[in-house]
Scaffold this active site. Sequence first.
Site, PDB file in Angstrom:
ATOM      1  N   THR A  96       0.872  -1.183   0.000  1.00 10.64           N
ATOM      2  CA  THR A  96       0.000   0.000   0.000  1.00 10.64           C
ATOM      3  C   THR A  96       0.901   1.221   0.000  1.00 10.64           C
ATOM      4  O   THR A  96       1.622   1.445   0.985  1.00 10.64           O
ATOM      5  CB  THR A  96      -0.891   0.028   1.262  1.00 10.64           C
ATOM      6  OG1 THR A  96      -1.697  -1.153   1.264  1.00 10.64           O
ATOM      7  CG2 THR A  96      -1.792   1.257   1.256  1.00 10.64           C
ATOM      8  N   LYS A 171      -7.775   1.665  -2.900  1.00 14.43           N
ATOM      9  CA  LYS A 171      -7.428   1.242  -1.525  1.00 14.43           C
ATOM     10  C   LYS A 171      -7.567   2.410  -0.536  1.00 14.43           C
ATOM     11  O   LYS A 171      -8.174   2.277   0.526  1.00 14.43           O
ATOM     12  CB  LYS A 171      -5.988   0.702  -1.541  1.00 14.43           C
ATOM     13  CG  LYS A 171      -5.342   0.499  -0.197  1.00 14.43           C
ATOM     14  CD  LYS A 171      -5.676  -0.821   0.418  1.00 14.43           C
ATOM     15  CE  LYS A 171      -5.083  -0.928   1.814  1.00 14.43           C
ATOM     16  NZ  LYS A 171      -5.532  -2.060   2.555  1.00 14.43           N
ATOM     17  N   LYS A 246      -1.544   5.390   8.554  1.00 13.92           N
ATOM     18  CA  LYS A 246      -0.753   5.420   7.313  1.00 13.92           C
ATOM     19  C   LYS A 246      -1.673   5.640   6.117  1.00 13.92           C
ATOM     20  O   LYS A 246      -1.438   6.500   5.271  1.00 13.92           O
ATOM     21  CB  LYS A 246       0.011   4.096   7.158  1.00 13.92           C
ATOM     22  CG  LYS A 246       0.739   3.984   5.828  1.00 13.92           C
ATOM     23  CD  LYS A 246       1.235   2.573   5.538  1.00 13.92           C
ATOM     24  CE  LYS A 246       1.639   2.472   4.079  1.00 13.92           C
ATOM     25  NZ  LYS A 246       1.987   1.125   3.652  1.00 13.92           N
TER      26      LYS A 246
HETATM   27  P1  NAD Z   1       5.762  -5.993   7.396  1.00 16.45           P
HETATM   28  O1  NAD Z   1       6.579  -4.896   7.983  1.00 16.45           O
HETATM   29  O2  NAD Z   1       5.385  -7.161   8.220  1.00 16.45           O
HETATM   30  O3  NAD Z   1       6.528  -6.566   6.083  1.00 16.45           O
HETATM   31  C1  NAD Z   1       7.277  -5.786   5.207  1.00 16.45           C
HETATM   32  C2  NAD Z   1       8.572  -6.544   4.936  1.00 16.45           C
HETATM   33  O4  NAD Z   1       9.323  -5.834   3.951  1.00 16.45           O
HETATM   34  C3  NAD Z   1       9.461  -6.670   6.177  1.00 16.45           C
HETATM   35  O5  NAD Z   1       9.694  -8.053   6.431  1.00 16.45           O
HETATM   36  C4  NAD Z   1      10.744  -5.936   5.787  1.00 16.45           C
HETATM   37  O6  NAD Z   1      11.907  -6.530   6.293  1.00 16.45           O
HETATM   38  C5  NAD Z   1      10.686  -6.033   4.274  1.00 16.45           C
HETATM   39  N1  NAD Z   1      11.495  -5.027   3.584  1.00 16.45           N
HETATM   40  C6  NAD Z   1      11.537  -3.682   3.765  1.00 16.45           C
HETATM   41  N2  NAD Z   1      12.393  -3.120   2.886  1.00 16.45           N
HETATM   42  C7  NAD Z   1      12.895  -4.130   2.145  1.00 16.45           C
HETATM   43  C8  NAD Z   1      13.831  -4.199   1.083  1.00 16.45           C
HETATM   44  N3  NAD Z   1      14.450  -3.108   0.612  1.00 16.45           N
HETATM   45  N4  NAD Z   1      14.111  -5.405   0.555  1.00 16.45           N
HETATM   46  C9  NAD Z   1      13.517  -6.520   1.027  1.00 16.45           C
HETATM   47  N5  NAD Z   1      12.621  -6.526   2.021  1.00 16.45           N
HETATM   48  C10 NAD Z   1      12.325  -5.339   2.580  1.00 16.45           C
HETATM   49  O7  NAD Z   1       4.473  -5.287   6.780  1.00 16.45           O
HETATM   50  P2  NAD Z   1       3.103  -5.986   6.296  1.00 16.45           P
HETATM   51  O8  NAD Z   1       2.116  -5.947   7.383  1.00 16.45           O
HETATM   52  O9  NAD Z   1       3.442  -7.271   5.619  1.00 16.45           O
HETATM   53  O10 NAD Z   1       2.627  -4.917   5.203  1.00 16.45           O
HETATM   54  C11 NAD Z   1       3.178  -4.866   3.892  1.00 16.45           C
HETATM   55  C12 NAD Z   1       2.329  -3.911   3.068  1.00 16.45           C
HETATM   56  O11 NAD Z   1       0.980  -4.375   3.043  1.00 16.45           O
HETATM   57  C13 NAD Z   1       2.284  -2.481   3.629  1.00 16.45           C
HETATM   58  O12 NAD Z   1       2.334  -1.581   2.555  1.00 16.45           O
HETATM   59  C14 NAD Z   1       0.946  -2.431   4.344  1.00 16.45           C
HETATM   60  O13 NAD Z   1       0.402  -1.112   4.391  1.00 16.45           O
HETATM   61  C15 NAD Z   1       0.105  -3.343   3.468  1.00 16.45           C
HETATM   62  N6  NAD Z   1      -1.053  -3.964   4.134  1.00 16.45           N
HETATM   63  C16 NAD Z   1      -0.928  -4.530   5.367  1.00 16.45           C
HETATM   64  C17 NAD Z   1      -2.042  -5.111   5.971  1.00 16.45           C
HETATM   65  C18 NAD Z   1      -1.936  -5.748   7.342  1.00 16.45           C
HETATM   66  O14 NAD Z   1      -2.992  -6.025   7.940  1.00 16.45           O
HETATM   67  N7  NAD Z   1      -0.742  -6.037   7.845  1.00 16.45           N
HETATM   68  C19 NAD Z   1      -3.270  -5.134   5.313  1.00 16.45           C
HETATM   69  C20 NAD Z   1      -3.360  -4.578   4.039  1.00 16.45           C
HETATM   70  C21 NAD Z   1      -2.240  -4.001   3.455  1.00 16.45           C
END
Ligand code: NAD
Length: 297
Positions: A96, A171, A246
């Site tokens: 997102t 979204k 966010k």
């Molecule tokens: P998270 O922090 O658990 O996962 C993100 C991952 O990206 C982490 O493991 C981090 O180490 C990795 N990362 C960051 N920079 C990196 C790079 N340069 N190279 C490789 N890996 C890298 O977050 P999440 O909850 O999985 O969310 C991910 C996305 O999904 C976000 O944009 C969030 O807004 C969206 N989202 C989350 C939810 C939720 O309920 N968690 C729901 C809908 C959407």
Amino acid sequence: MAAIGFIGVGNMGGPMARNLLKAGHKVKVFDLAAAAVKVCEEAGATSAAGVTEAAKGVDVVVTMLPAGQHVRAVYLGDNGILKAAAKGTLFIDSSTIDVESARAVAKAAAEAGMPMIDAPVSGGVGGAAAATLTFMVGGPEEAFAKAKPLLEAMGKTIVHAGPAGNGQAAKICNNMVLGISMIAVSEAFVLAEKLGLDHQKLFDISSKSSGQCWSLTTYCPVPGPVPTSPANRGYQAGFTADMMLKDLKLAQEAAKAAGATTELGADAAAIYERYAKAGQGGLDFSGIINMIRDAGR
Ligand code: NAD
């Protein structure tokens, strides 16, 4: 079956990558967090040493990263995956992020001859694990058609919302409704308490009246009426208030850039910002009712 590079296997990306494995695809993962990679390896994935290696020798690259700056850093520039991947590799960004970054990266992909879609999701960690996510997709028709079978392995509802960036637009518009409606429902329950109206009675009436909405009937912010809502487990997330903040900030950024008036969206962002600053950002976003109740004391 496709060979897929998956970058960002955190709370959402991890279970999504595992569902691609379950569907029979070959998945190579990369994440800055070694522990996240390990969980995927245990489920049958291979690992890459960096983002460029994850994008080489695959048909498709999926990214699931925290925010726009991470997506730009991973895709663009001399060390970016657009440069590393073979021509024609399909890119799916499910993070997102802000509409502007999504459109900038999509433009760079098109210039490099790579089909790309933005495909943010709703449904949370539970939806990611159960492969029931909703995907909101922006990008060219051909790229959407190519991506659709893979999205179906990770989700249940797949909607093509228009050209690049429109998935992100959908979204943030949806989540702006959600943030505002959760505050509205919370204010109504707090007012009911002051007026001596029972939670369950308000629920029974409003859930069958014009106040009916998802924040009331699925995610009710008081314990009792909807036993599965986070209010029944001490507001443990769910969808954290930080995540809601966010998305509300992204909506405000987009509204400013597009010249749209979104007064309640701005109010909702300010209210969630106060909640996060009070140290409650890790709780479910429906916990906002507690700050609203306390404000009246
Ligand atoms: P998270 O922090 O658990 O996962 C993100 C991952 O990206 C982490 O493991 C981090 O180490 C990795 N990362 C960051 N920079 C990196 C790079 N340069 N190279 C490789 N890996 C890298 O977050 P999440 O909850 O999985 O969310 C991910 C996305 O999904 C976000 O944009 C969030 O807004 C969206 N989202 C989350 C939810 C939720 O309920 N968690 C729901 C809908 C959407």
